[in-house]
Design a protein around this motif. Structure first.
Motif, short mmCIF file in Angstrom:
data_model
loop_
_atom_site.label_atom_id
_atom_site.label_comp_id
_atom_site.label_asym_id
_atom_site.label_seq_id
_atom_site.Cartn_x
_atom_site.Cartn_y
_atom_site.Cartn_z
N MET A 16 22.93 31.36 5.09
CA MET A 16 22.71 31.37 6.52
C MET A 16 24.04 31.63 7.22
O MET A 16 25.05 31.07 6.86
CB MET A 16 22.16 30.02 6.95
N THR A 17 24.00 32.44 8.23
CA THR A 17 25.22 32.81 8.92
C THR A 17 25.59 31.84 10.04
O THR A 17 26.74 31.66 10.33
CB THR A 17 25.10 34.22 9.51
N ASP A 18 24.62 31.23 10.66
CA ASP A 18 24.88 30.31 11.77
C ASP A 18 24.47 28.91 11.38
O ASP A 18 23.49 28.71 10.67
CB ASP A 18 24.09 30.72 13.01
N ASN A 19 25.19 27.91 11.87
CA ASN A 19 24.87 26.52 11.57
C ASN A 19 24.14 25.89 12.75
O ASN A 19 24.51 24.83 13.22
CB ASN A 19 26.14 25.75 11.24
N ILE A 20 23.08 26.55 13.26
CA ILE A 20 22.35 26.05 14.41
C ILE A 20 21.19 25.14 14.01
O ILE A 20 20.53 24.59 14.85
CB ILE A 20 21.81 27.22 15.26
N PHE A 31 13.48 23.69 9.69
CA PHE A 31 13.37 25.06 10.16
C PHE A 31 12.57 25.87 9.17
O PHE A 31 12.23 25.38 8.09
CB PHE A 31 14.75 25.67 10.46
N PHE A 32 12.25 27.10 9.52
CA PHE A 32 11.34 27.92 8.74
C PHE A 32 11.98 29.25 8.40
O PHE A 32 12.46 29.96 9.27
CB PHE A 32 10.05 28.16 9.54
N LYS A 33 12.01 29.58 7.12
CA LYS A 33 12.55 30.84 6.64
C LYS A 33 11.38 31.82 6.48
O LYS A 33 10.34 31.47 5.93
CB LYS A 33 13.24 30.62 5.30
N ALA A 80 15.94 32.54 9.59
CA ALA A 80 15.36 31.22 9.84
C ALA A 80 14.92 31.10 11.29
O ALA A 80 15.53 31.68 12.19
CB ALA A 80 16.38 30.14 9.52
N PHE A 81 13.86 30.33 11.50
CA PHE A 81 13.28 30.11 12.83
C PHE A 81 13.20 28.62 13.10
O PHE A 81 13.00 27.83 12.18
CB PHE A 81 11.88 30.73 12.91
N HIS A 82 13.33 28.24 14.36
CA HIS A 82 13.23 26.83 14.77
C HIS A 82 11.80 26.33 14.76
O HIS A 82 11.55 25.19 14.39
CB HIS A 82 13.78 26.65 16.19
N THR A 83 10.86 27.15 15.24
CA THR A 83 9.47 26.70 15.32
C THR A 83 8.55 27.68 14.62
O THR A 83 8.85 28.87 14.53
CB THR A 83 8.99 26.53 16.78
N ARG A 130 13.11 31.34 17.71
CA ARG A 130 14.47 30.92 17.37
C ARG A 130 15.43 31.42 18.42
O ARG A 130 15.14 32.38 19.14
CB ARG A 130 14.88 31.46 16.01
N PRO A 131 16.62 30.81 18.46
CA PRO A 131 17.67 31.37 19.32
C PRO A 131 18.12 32.71 18.73
O PRO A 131 18.02 32.93 17.54
CB PRO A 131 18.80 30.35 19.22
N VAL A 132 18.58 33.58 19.58
CA VAL A 132 19.09 34.87 19.12
C VAL A 132 20.33 34.63 18.27
O VAL A 132 21.24 33.89 18.66
CB VAL A 132 19.43 35.77 20.32
N THR A 133 20.33 35.20 17.06
CA THR A 133 21.47 35.10 16.14
C THR A 133 21.70 36.48 15.53
O THR A 133 21.04 37.45 15.91
CB THR A 133 21.16 34.09 15.00
N ALA A 134 22.57 36.54 14.56
CA ALA A 134 22.79 37.80 13.83
C ALA A 134 21.51 38.23 13.12
O ALA A 134 21.32 39.43 12.87
CB ALA A 134 23.94 37.63 12.84
#
Length: 141
Positions: A1-5, A11-13, A23-26, A64-68
């Motif tokens: 994972m690139t971000d530690n959010i 979370f859901f891959k 990965a997604f938050h919801t 999810r929040p916008v990430t890479a």
């Protein structure tokens, strides 16, 4: 994972056709409904038969929040726009330490909707993206 959010919650891959979309938050919409047909048998007034029919699978929505990883969705959508071909995939629920809780094998995934983030400098909330997918069935594993 690139971000530690994802440090404090489940979370859901999402993997579709062998491509890890991040990965997604919801994750919502993991469900099915069986269409029931009723049949009133002649001479039997005490009840009606309830016969199971087709299964309807609900669309799955992930946010999810916008990430890479947002670029992974963009690439997958571009491939799908050129040729819509249902692909099998997997949704895995993970703990913050990356250990697996449960996974679902999802058959025949196609994108329904992608909603990009709204950028508002007056709002301090994270920019959120939403992906909605349709599918032909799922199975927990």
């Amino acid at each position: 994972m690139t971000d530690n959010i994802f440090a404090t919650s489940v979370f859901f891959k999402l993997v579709i056709g062998g491509s890890d979309l991040g990965a997604f938050h919801t994750c919502s919409g993991l469900g099915a409904e069986v269409e029931m047909e009723t049949y009133a048998e002649g001479g039997n007034n005490g009840f009606t038969w309830h016969l199971p029919g087709r299964i309807t699978w609900t669309n799955i929505t992930l946010t999810r929040p916008v990430t890479a990883d947002t670029m992974k969705i963009a690439r997958w959508l571009n491939e799908t726009i050129q040729r819509v071909e249902p692909k099998d995939g997997e949704i895995v629920a993970l703990r913050p330490d990356l250990s697996r809780i449960i996974s679902w094998q999802v058959q025949g995934i196609v994108p329904v909707r992608w909603q990009g983030p709204s950028f508002d400098p007056a709002n301090s909330q994270a920019a959120i993206e939403t992906l909605e997918i349709a599918h032909e069935g799922l199975e927990a594993s």
